[in-house]
Design a protein around this motif. Structure first.
Motif, PDB file in Angstrom:
ATOM      1  N   ASP A 193       0.736  -1.057   0.092  1.00 36.78           N
ATOM      2  CA  ASP A 193      -0.041  -0.025  -0.045  1.00 36.78           C
ATOM      3  C   ASP A 193       0.775   1.321   0.125  1.00 36.78           C
ATOM      4  OD1 ASP A 193      -2.025   1.607   0.181  1.00 36.78           O
ATOM      5  OD2 ASP A 193      -2.695   1.200   2.232  1.00 36.78           O
ATOM      6  N   GLY A 196       2.875   2.364  -3.008  1.00 34.82           N
ATOM      7  CA  GLY A 196       2.089   3.000  -4.216  1.00 34.82           C
ATOM      8  C   GLY A 196       1.175   2.023  -5.046  1.00 34.82           C
TER       9      GLY A 196
ATOM     10  N   LYS B  56       3.219   6.411  11.666  1.00 36.36           N
ATOM     11  CA  LYS B  56       1.933   6.002  10.973  1.00 36.36           C
ATOM     12  C   LYS B  56       1.144   7.124  10.317  1.00 36.36           C
ATOM     13  CE  LYS B  56       1.835   1.345  12.847  1.00 36.36           C
ATOM     14  NZ  LYS B  56       1.322   0.391  13.882  1.00 36.36           N
ATOM     15  N   PRO B  81      -2.090   6.048   1.556  1.00 36.32           N
ATOM     16  CA  PRO B  81      -0.618   5.915   1.819  1.00 36.32           C
ATOM     17  C   PRO B  81       0.086   6.159   0.276  1.00 36.32           C
ATOM     18  CG  PRO B  81      -1.474   4.218   3.118  1.00 36.32           C
ATOM     19  CD  PRO B  81      -2.643   5.154   2.464  1.00 36.32           C
ATOM     20  N   GLY B  82      -0.371   5.153  -0.665  1.00 33.67           N
ATOM     21  CA  GLY B  82       0.143   5.045  -1.701  1.00 33.67           C
ATOM     22  C   GLY B  82       0.345   6.253  -2.627  1.00 33.67           C
ATOM     23  N   ILE B  86       6.124   8.134  -0.628  1.00 28.64           N
ATOM     24  CA  ILE B  86       7.143   8.034   0.527  1.00 28.64           C
ATOM     25  C   ILE B  86       7.527   6.491   0.575  1.00 28.64           C
ATOM     26  CG2 ILE B  86       7.029   7.529   3.063  1.00 28.64           C
ATOM     27  CD1 ILE B  86       4.708   9.652   3.416  1.00 28.64           C
ATOM     28  N   MET B  88       9.136   3.787   2.613  1.00 26.62           N
ATOM     29  CA  MET B  88       8.991   3.425   4.030  1.00 26.62           C
ATOM     30  C   MET B  88       9.927   2.065   4.208  1.00 26.62           C
ATOM     31  SD  MET B  88       6.247   3.602   6.875  1.00 26.62           S
ATOM     32  CE  MET B  88       6.592   2.883   8.236  1.00 26.62           C
ATOM     33  N   PHE B  90      10.535  -1.002   7.037  1.00 26.24           N
ATOM     34  CA  PHE B  90       9.836  -1.555   7.990  1.00 26.24           C
ATOM     35  C   PHE B  90      10.899  -2.565   9.118  1.00 26.24           C
ATOM     36  CE2 PHE B  90       6.712  -0.855   5.056  1.00 26.24           C
ATOM     37  CZ  PHE B  90       5.530  -0.540   5.852  1.00 26.24           C
ATOM     38  N   GLN B  91      10.569  -2.472  10.356  1.00 24.58           N
ATOM     39  CA  GLN B  91      11.462  -3.241  10.864  1.00 24.58           C
ATOM     40  C   GLN B  91      11.638  -4.849  10.920  1.00 24.58           C
ATOM     41  OE1 GLN B  91      10.399  -3.351  15.362  1.00 24.58           O
ATOM     42  NE2 GLN B  91      11.890  -4.545  15.905  1.00 24.58           N
ATOM     43  N   ALA B  94       9.472  -6.478   5.602  1.00 28.53           N
ATOM     44  CA  ALA B  94       8.274  -6.430   4.759  1.00 28.53           C
ATOM     45  C   ALA B  94       8.683  -6.586   3.349  1.00 28.53           C
ATOM     46  CB  ALA B  94       7.467  -5.074   4.912  1.00 28.53           C
ATOM     47  N   PRO B 108       7.606  -1.134  -6.443  1.00 31.35           N
ATOM     48  CA  PRO B 108       6.997   0.335  -6.600  1.00 31.35           C
ATOM     49  C   PRO B 108       6.903   1.137  -7.949  1.00 31.35           C
ATOM     50  CG  PRO B 108       9.045   0.476  -5.282  1.00 31.35           C
ATOM     51  CD  PRO B 108       8.832  -0.807  -5.452  1.00 31.35           C
ATOM     52  N   ARG B 155      14.557  -0.718  -2.258  1.00 33.32           N
ATOM     53  CA  ARG B 155      13.008  -0.609  -2.695  1.00 33.32           C
ATOM     54  C   ARG B 155      12.425   0.742  -2.322  1.00 33.32           C
ATOM     55  NH1 ARG B 155       8.761  -4.971  -0.244  1.00 33.32           N
ATOM     56  NH2 ARG B 155       8.977  -3.694   1.439  1.00 33.32           N
ATOM     57  N   ALA B 156      12.956   1.214  -1.093  1.00 29.87           N
ATOM     58  CA  ALA B 156      12.344   2.518  -0.310  1.00 29.87           C
ATOM     59  C   ALA B 156      12.959   3.721  -1.176  1.00 29.87           C
ATOM     60  CB  ALA B 156      12.603   2.612   1.102  1.00 29.87           C
ATOM     61  N   PHE B 159      11.974   4.548  -6.346  1.00 31.95           N
ATOM     62  CA  PHE B 159      10.956   5.473  -6.911  1.00 31.95           C
ATOM     63  C   PHE B 159      11.034   6.877  -6.831  1.00 31.95           C
ATOM     64  CE2 PHE B 159       7.989   5.674  -3.339  1.00 31.95           C
ATOM     65  CZ  PHE B 159       8.279   4.830  -2.534  1.00 31.95           C
TER      66      PHE B 159
END
Lengths: 287, 364
Positions: A193, A196, B56, B81-82, B86, B88, B90-91, B94, B108, B155-156, B159
């Motif tokens: 999500d 994107g 969040k 969110p998308g 952003i 993101m 994760f700990q 993900a 993305p 990955r974050a 884009f």
């Protein structure tokens, strides 16, 4: 029949060691093994011997060349496929819904799924006859409301058999799919999500591929069990829908041709094993 | 080497009056925060301080009850969110377990329908950034935890997000790997000029990585500033206690003598350099353990204490001494030139002291 669900590797070595080394697990499995050998493998072997009685494969030749039996086999596979598709379409959303609700609601939902599963197939099939019959609930209601003059032929056709079989088999699809769905990490959906993806993309590229093993396991289970269905097509099909199990029964009970019945059974068994083998080789779709 | 010049610029983040409650619990109570473009800001606080909820809200996974979130000039408060663009981290990484490394990093881009050749080029560049070239066809399960988190990092950023959010990204890694990845994150963030908001409860991590640290407690930012300022001049007792070790004493300010004041704390008179603090109020005095000096017999000091050594911990370059002076406890950290190993034994009596300038006063 074994349906393999993805599971975390259990600490086999530790448990085996505590139960007394390598022989321990084998001893534990022994009663089940003896049971299966006596009551399953034995009869199957007996069928195999019966089917080649007389020293030739004439019965098999008849089973796989005679147009009548090929049609029945084809019809059996077609019905099993339709029932599997119906189970997927109906069961997948239910399984998903069960993963989203509170514990209490989920427990009630499971009760609704499991109570029919624990009810006799015969009872459930008769229930459908009561609902779908000429003077059944639906026809009576439609006539009372003046919507129809003559009763609709709801029974003794393909849809009624598919409805009855799907009803019986749906829980067998929902349970394995649910067990896979609850283990899908919600964070992955959130990540998709956030990166994107639209709702449709999250489903198609992340959620569905991740739950695919469950769909495959549940679908295979439903398909294989559907192949051997007897009571439901016999009662709801009313002689017009004939599946292979009905033919085998007919050969044994009416025609007393045990040899041919055995050959048909072996062909069905082989087809089942082939499907099982094929399904275990199907790869999950890649996002 | 990398596509840095062609990147879309990172954007500033502006939070105004963000409030969020869960039932009766106020998770975040009216937070204002501005992060400049290209700045690395850490939300530091214990669990339950509201830092993760705040993150969040920025990411869009929680809607705030009040307040607004702006990324650049855009109000994204109600945006899904998308659409916020952003990146993101994760700990638990993900990463999508059914996709190869390359497909994870491409995700993305492919959901944005970027052309195939361009995806290939940008994925290769993003993986090269985290030194994972050649790992394209591996599945996440075939990588170590550190490698997985590097895939998640690439990955974050692939884009060109306007903003990067990192939610305790090193929590699941062992210490050594954590240090490596901390450096990597910092290098990547500086090189790409990313605006980054980083959430952690690890104060060392916060001091190492941040341009500014926002210390959070009970849903509010207690103090925000550069690491050295937070460390040397905490504005609240909570911030002083949460970041680094400290000796804290509180009591009334009893006298003023030029720039120095005297505080009667815990039965001793502490001299502190605090021109701004008025006499008569109460204050908490903080002395960092490394500011406590071991004194020779006649050496002068603004504050002198005789104490008994209770405990010694060996930390490599330094040793930490737990001292007791009457009922007071006091921590000192001395390097090996000041106090060689074995020169002071447990049970020994020592005289320690610190100058008035090394005392930091927190009003109240």
């Amino acid at each position: 029949m074994s349906i393999s669900l993805p599971a975390d590797e259990p600490p086999r070595a530790g448990i085996a060691a505590r139960l007394g080394g390598g022989a321990g697990p084998f001893v534990l499995g022994l009663p089940a093994l003896v049971f299966l050998l006596l009551l399953f493998v034995g009869p199957v072997l007996r069928l195999l011997v019966l089917s080649v009685e007389g020293g030739d494969l004439a019965a098999y030749e008849k089973a796989v060349t005679d147009g009548l039996y090929l049609t029945v086999f084809w019809e059996t596979f077609r019905i099993a496929a339709i029932v599997t598709a119906a189970s997927i379409v109906l069961g997948y959303p239910v399984a998903y819904w069960l993963t989203t609700v509170s514990r209490t609601t989920a427990a009630i939902g499971f009760a609704c799924i499991l109570v029919p599963l624990m009810t006799s197939v015969l009872v459930r099939t008769y229930a459908w006859m009561v609902i779908l019959g000429r003077n059944g609930i639906i026809n009576r209601a439609l006539r009372d409301w003046g919507l129809i003059d003559a009763p609709l032929p709801l029974l003794h056709n393909l849809p009624s058999v598919v409805i009855g079989m799907t009803h019986v088999l749906l829980p067998m699809f929902i349970l394995p799919v649910y067990s896979v769905m609850v283990r899908v990490d919600r964070e992955l959906l959130r990540a998709a999500d956030g990166l994107g993806a639209s709702g449709g993309q999250i489903f198609a590229r992340v959620y569905f591929p991740l739950t695919w093993p469950g769909v495959l396991a549940g679908g295979t289970l439903v398909f294989i069990v559907a192949l051997g269905f007897y009571i439901t097509p016999a009662l709801l099909g009313g002689g017009r829908i004939i599946m292979i199990a009905n033919v085998i029964e007919n050969q044994v009970q009416t025609l007393l041709d045990w040899r041919f019945a055995s050959a048909l059974s072996m062909v069905l068994l082989l087809a089942t094993l082939a499907i099982q083998a094929a399904s275990s080789r199907v790869q999950a779709p890649r996002g | 080497m990398v596509t840095a010049p062609s990147r879309r610029p990172s954007l500033p983040l502006r939070l105004t009056g963000i409030g969020k409650r869960f039932g009766a619990v106020v998770a975040v109570g009216g937070v204002d925060l501005t992060v400049e473009a290209g700045e690395f800001v850490t939300l530091l606080g214990p669990s339950g301080s509201g830092k993760t909820t705040l993150l969040k809200v920025v990411a869009g996974f929680e809607a705030p009850d009040r307040g607004t979130v702006h990324i650049g000039a855009t109000d994204v408060t109600r945006m899904p969110p998308g659409r916020r663009n952003i990146g993101m981290v994760f700990q638990n990484y993900a990463l999508f377990p059914h996709m190869t490394v390359a497909r994870n990093v491409a995700f993305p881009l492919s959901v944005r329908h970027v052309a195939r050749e361009e995806i290939g080029r940008r994925v290769a560049a993003a993986l090269a950034l985290v030194e994972l070239g050649g790992y394209d066809e591996r599945l996440p399960a075939q990588l170590s935890g550190g490698q997985q988190q590097r895939v998640a990092l690439s990955r974050a950023v692939v884009f060109d997000p306007g903003l990067q959010l990192l939610d305790e990204p090193f929590g699941a890694l062992d210490r050594r790997l954590r240090q490596q990845l901390q450096e990597e994150v910092r290098r990547l963030q500086r090189r790409l000029g990313l605006t980054a908001v980083f959430v952690t409860h690890d104060q060392e991590e916060a001091l190492l990585l941040s341009d500014r640290i926002a210390v959070m407690n009970q849903g509010a930012i207690e103090q925000i500033g550069p690491p050295h300022e937070i460390y040397a001049r905490p504005r609240t007792v909570f911030a002083a206690g949460f970041i680094g070790e400290s000796n804290l004493w509180s009591g009334p300010v009893t006298a003023r003598d030029g720039a120095d004041v005297t505080i009667a704390a815990d039965g001793m008179n502490l001299r502190a350099r605090a021109p701004a603090v008025a006499s008569g109020g109460s204050a908490t005095a903080m002395v960092r353990p490394e500011r406590v000096r071991l004194l020779g017999g006649a050496e002068p000091a603004d504050n002198r204490v005789s104490a008994r050594v209770e405990e010694i911990s060996y930390l490599g370059q330094t040793q930490k001494y737990l001292l007791a002076a009457g009922s007071r406890r006091l921590t000192a950290v001395w390097d090996l030139t000041a106090a060689p190993v074995g020169s002071i034994a447990v049970g020994a009596c020592v005289t320690v002291g610190w100058s008035a300038a090394d005392v930091h006063l927190i009003a109240g």
